[in-house]
Design an enzyme around this catalytic site. Sequence first.
Site, PDB file in Angstrom:
ATOM      1  N   GLY A  71       0.845  -1.197   0.000  1.00  0.00           N
ATOM      2  CA  GLY A  71       0.000   0.000   0.000  1.00  0.00           C
ATOM      3  C   GLY A  71       0.879   1.246   0.000  1.00  0.00           C
ATOM      4  O   GLY A  71       0.599   2.213  -0.715  1.00  0.00           O
ATOM      5  N   THR A  72       1.946   1.206   0.763  1.00  0.00           N
ATOM      6  CA  THR A  72       2.866   2.345   0.845  1.00  0.00           C
ATOM      7  C   THR A  72       3.447   2.651  -0.536  1.00  0.00           C
ATOM      8  O   THR A  72       3.527   3.816  -0.945  1.00  0.00           O
ATOM      9  CB  THR A  72       4.011   2.020   1.830  1.00  0.00           C
ATOM     10  OG1 THR A  72       3.440   1.772   3.118  1.00  0.00           O
ATOM     11  CG2 THR A  72       5.023   3.138   1.925  1.00  0.00           C
ATOM     12  N   ASN A 151      -7.413   4.687   9.281  1.00  0.00           N
ATOM     13  CA  ASN A 151      -6.957   3.427   9.876  1.00  0.00           C
ATOM     14  C   ASN A 151      -7.067   3.398  11.391  1.00  0.00           C
ATOM     15  O   ASN A 151      -7.211   2.336  11.987  1.00  0.00           O
ATOM     16  CB  ASN A 151      -5.509   3.133   9.452  1.00  0.00           C
ATOM     17  CG  ASN A 151      -4.611   4.343   9.520  1.00  0.00           C
ATOM     18  OD1 ASN A 151      -4.875   5.362   8.881  1.00  0.00           O
ATOM     19  ND2 ASN A 151      -3.571   4.257  10.307  1.00  0.00           N
ATOM     20  N   GLN A 179      -7.933   0.778   3.958  1.00  0.00           N
ATOM     21  CA  GLN A 179      -8.785   0.282   5.050  1.00  0.00           C
ATOM     22  C   GLN A 179     -10.223  -0.007   4.625  1.00  0.00           C
ATOM     23  O   GLN A 179     -11.039  -0.421   5.449  1.00  0.00           O
ATOM     24  CB  GLN A 179      -8.794   1.272   6.218  1.00  0.00           C
ATOM     25  CG  GLN A 179      -7.453   1.399   6.925  1.00  0.00           C
ATOM     26  CD  GLN A 179      -7.026   0.112   7.649  1.00  0.00           C
ATOM     27  OE1 GLN A 179      -7.840  -0.782   7.924  1.00  0.00           O
ATOM     28  NE2 GLN A 179      -5.749   0.005   7.956  1.00  0.00           N
ATOM     29  N   SER A 200      -4.076  -2.592  -0.359  1.00  0.00           N
ATOM     30  CA  SER A 200      -2.992  -3.479   0.071  1.00  0.00           C
ATOM     31  C   SER A 200      -3.534  -4.864   0.398  1.00  0.00           C
ATOM     32  O   SER A 200      -4.634  -4.993   0.932  1.00  0.00           O
ATOM     33  CB  SER A 200      -2.368  -2.836   1.326  1.00  0.00           C
ATOM     34  OG  SER A 200      -1.422  -3.684   1.893  1.00  0.00           O
ATOM     35  N   HIS A 202      -2.447  -7.193   2.627  1.00  0.00           N
ATOM     36  CA  HIS A 202      -2.448  -7.793   3.969  1.00  0.00           C
ATOM     37  C   HIS A 202      -3.547  -7.289   4.898  1.00  0.00           C
ATOM     38  O   HIS A 202      -3.673  -7.758   6.020  1.00  0.00           O
ATOM     39  CB  HIS A 202      -1.059  -7.682   4.627  1.00  0.00           C
ATOM     40  CG  HIS A 202      -0.644  -6.324   5.062  1.00  0.00           C
ATOM     41  ND1 HIS A 202      -0.595  -5.978   6.388  1.00  0.00           N
ATOM     42  CD2 HIS A 202      -0.218  -5.238   4.370  1.00  0.00           C
ATOM     43  CE1 HIS A 202      -0.147  -4.730   6.490  1.00  0.00           C
ATOM     44  NE2 HIS A 202       0.082  -4.273   5.286  1.00  0.00           N
ATOM     45  N   CYS A 326       2.193   1.421  12.766  1.00  0.00           N
ATOM     46  CA  CYS A 326       3.428   2.024  12.288  1.00  0.00           C
ATOM     47  C   CYS A 326       3.954   3.066  13.258  1.00  0.00           C
ATOM     48  O   CYS A 326       5.094   3.474  13.173  1.00  0.00           O
ATOM     49  CB  CYS A 326       3.191   2.684  10.933  1.00  0.00           C
ATOM     50  SG  CYS A 326       2.241   1.641   9.853  1.00  0.00           S
TER      51      CYS A 326
END
Length: 385
Positions: A71-72, A151, A179, A200, A202, A326
């Site tokens: 995602g980043t 998130n 999200q 993303s 995961h 994070c």
Amino acid sequence: MKTVYLDNNATTKVEDRVIEVMSDYFSNIYGNPSSIHDMGFEAREKLEEAREKIAQLLNCKSEEIFFTGSGTESDNIAIKGAAYKYQKNGNHIITSKIEHHAVLNSFKALEKEGFNVSYVNVDKNGIIDIDHFKSLIKDNTIFVSIMHANNETGAIQPIEKISDICKGNNIIFHTDAVQTTGKLIIDLEKMKNIDLLTFSGHKIHAPKGIGVLFKRKGVHLKPIMHGGHHERKIRPGTENVPYIIGIAKAFEIAQNEHDKNEKHIRELRDYFYNQIIGNFDKIIINTPIENSVYNTLNVSFKGLEGESILLTLSEKGIMASSGSACTSDSLDPSHVLLAMGRDHLTAHGSIRFSLSKYISKEDIDYTIDILKETITKIRNISPYK
Ligand code: PLP
């Protein structure tokens, strides 16, 4: 000891059905999709089928889907790629104060390079202030990035309204949907003014290290990485075929079973919320329940340290989070809660519980019992009481 995993906004368990479809691609269909031989052709065919499946689920075209490493990475490619590409039209870009660091730090990097960045305010529920957003738009605004849902709090943002405003002002609009994908239905034919969208693997029961970028036809990006021709040069690097198969399968399962999962998770989250409200005082609910992703509940225990609550819960098998995962290595209070006007003491005492389809009512009852013990114990030794 019982384990209750309530940290699904940080990451999720990989679904068994996803592991099953992926496994063939490690040991049998392992050709490089760029290779000119049968094993390469087979890998390419399966990769393109996965792209087509994701496009169908999002109601867009398969050539608008790009696979990335996270995602980043998708956020970086979209934000920096659009800012550089459209820089000739102006250097003003807008995001919000509550974005994930993947977005915020991409904007910070652009700010250091000379872009002029404005940060939109949110209200006390953590929802974008549309009037403030409108007031920030200038003649030289070229790009806006606002997340679909936060998130930390689960607050859903009015991205359709924002994307319409962007369209009216000839501004490229990106949304970080990490999200919400797989939890809310995203229809890119209907949400026609979203130019770029990221998600993303995961967070949707696929592995870590696989991301997707949607780039609408006609929108252009300057590549930020250089290499081969993979992913039409937007994201060079040999495609991670097993994980691409995995994210497509996970997304398909999430969409096909959406209604059942939403009902189950929402009922449990709302039950959890009522139990929290009924059993604890000196709390602040940071999730706008009526306007949030149905798996998230963020609550502040006023005057207490979120980290000490988390560690005590963890000793009893309950996994939750304070702010985003994070930032768990930093003792700074959550930038999201501060942007919502919470004071430092409230922000420090916040815990995010995020549910998945694997959670049961017994898990929630167990969590409430342990939470009661934990909060009583910590309050007894807290100077704030
Ligand atoms: N954006 C949001 C809203 C997130 O919650 C996360 C992960 O927590 C990311 C981006 C980053 O995704 P990834 O971990 O795949 O890099």
